[in-house]
Design an enzyme around this catalytic site. Sequence first.
Site, PDB file in Angstrom:
ATOM      1  N   ARG A 263       0.855  -1.192   0.000  1.00 49.54           N
ATOM      2  CA  ARG A 263       0.000   0.000   0.000  1.00 49.54           C
ATOM      3  C   ARG A 263       0.889   1.239   0.000  1.00 49.54           C
ATOM      4  NH1 ARG A 263      -2.912   2.951   4.889  1.00 49.54           N
ATOM      5  NH2 ARG A 263      -3.732   4.603   3.583  1.00 49.54           N
TER       6      ARG A 263
ATOM      7  N   HIS B 241      -2.839  10.995   0.952  1.00 46.74           N
ATOM      8  CA  HIS B 241      -2.282  10.751   2.286  1.00 46.74           C
ATOM      9  C   HIS B 241      -1.659  12.075   2.754  1.00 46.74           C
ATOM     10  CE1 HIS B 241      -0.733   7.414   5.119  1.00 46.74           C
ATOM     11  NE2 HIS B 241      -0.372   8.562   5.669  1.00 46.74           N
TER      12      HIS B 241
ATOM     13  N   ASN C 123      -7.123   1.723  10.046  1.00 45.35           N
ATOM     14  CA  ASN C 123      -5.782   1.884  10.620  1.00 45.35           C
ATOM     15  C   ASN C 123      -5.955   1.828  12.125  1.00 45.35           C
ATOM     16  OD1 ASN C 123      -5.223   2.457   7.970  1.00 45.35           O
ATOM     17  ND2 ASN C 123      -4.597   4.580   8.306  1.00 45.35           N
TER      18      ASN C 123
END
Length: 457
Positions: A79, A123, A292
């Site tokens: 990822r 991100h 997460n």
Amino acid sequence: MTEFRSSFPKDFAWGTATAATQIEGAAFTDGKGLSIWDTFSRSKGRILGGDTADVACDHYHLWADDIKRMQQLGMNAYRFSVAWTRVQPSGRGRAVDRGLEFYDRLIDGLLEAGIAPWVTLYHWDLPQGLEDAGGWTNRDTALRFAEYAHIVAERIGSRAAGIITLNEPWVFTLLGYALGTHAPGKTDLSGAFKAVHHALLAHGLGVAAIREACNAPVGIALSMSSCEPATDSSADERAAAAMDELVNGMFADPIFGRGYPSLLEPFMPAFPLDFEADLKTIAAPIDFLGVNYYFRHVVREPRANAIPEGLSAILRFAGIPVEVVPDAERGHPLTGFGWEVYPQGLHNQIARVHERYKPTALYITENGATYPDILEPDGSIRDLERQRYFELHLEQCARLIDDGVPLRGYFAWSLLDNFEWAEGYSKRFGLYFVDFETQARTLKTSGAWLRDFITQT
Ligand code: IFM
């Protein structure tokens, strides 16, 4: 070797996770534009030690060797995130081919190595050009995100195992716009809740744009924590429910079609007038949910002298008094960040998500720990605490699978020690130790353990 290994099915995705800003370096190469983290790290006193992400792990140049490292770890998935500013330097307009070519090379290299690419589109590295126009507080950013998502999905979608729209939206909206500890460093609560709504809208519009461009499975990665009351008093239980709405429900509820949790009512004046019209877009069906998991929150009714800070200050503003019980008072080991090691929380949270939202598939898209690693004179890094951390959390994953939860993959955070945002290079999370002077990478004991665990048959 550990007995629970047999709970994981053969097609389970085993990977590591990284993010562009944290590992790529090459911050000004091949036409890349400025991101809010490039700006933030140049602003005095924002990053520990004055570190920047300019070079980081130089993965932009060392990616081929890093793929070999993933192979050595026995991983079948990886990822990573695409830097928006490599694709559209200012966040809008024509795509830069040289930027996209980097991800072409990386993806093709992964596929040749038998590693499935999992692509995160955002991100945290918003183009500075968009931040100058208000960033996530501006609705236009959601529209620009959808455009960017379409460009990337069209280019790489047929080669991706999965596409993740956003990573940890509560972290980048609340730390970035309310608490000011992350880029862009703003401290405006009503702006922060506008950012929350626009991030959700970006996700929904992004899902539609990706589906138009390719057939890759689409999802989002939420940072989730089980929220537990310190005692069974009703005040502590109310505090835990409020924290849960803030860190879990605020994003997961609207994404799964439940609208905003009631906690947000005081902030709704900050939302656009017709925000309810966006809820349908936000609830676009997704193929998987990434979670997460790092820690739980234990909360209580505030003691008389408690000073509201961080998330509890935000909740105080919503009229809900909450105090977080300090991790050090909970009687469990702590990581190098001072975070409580509480693997049971992973089980609790995923079981809850499974029950409440019933996502088709679940992935642990990040899980890991920082410790003050020491490179021994013999070249080893004996990070036994991190090894144990992985073992205990994987045991909880195995329990979930045994219970029939559709958990399909696990991504350890992280492949390499890297740029840990406001903490600079002071916090190491890697399976590989990185010497930031020479870029030498050394496999840690925990990495070798994970390799043996994964490849055990
Ligand atoms: O390094 C971060 C990552 O970027 C997002 N999730 C948490 C990690 C550890 O703090």
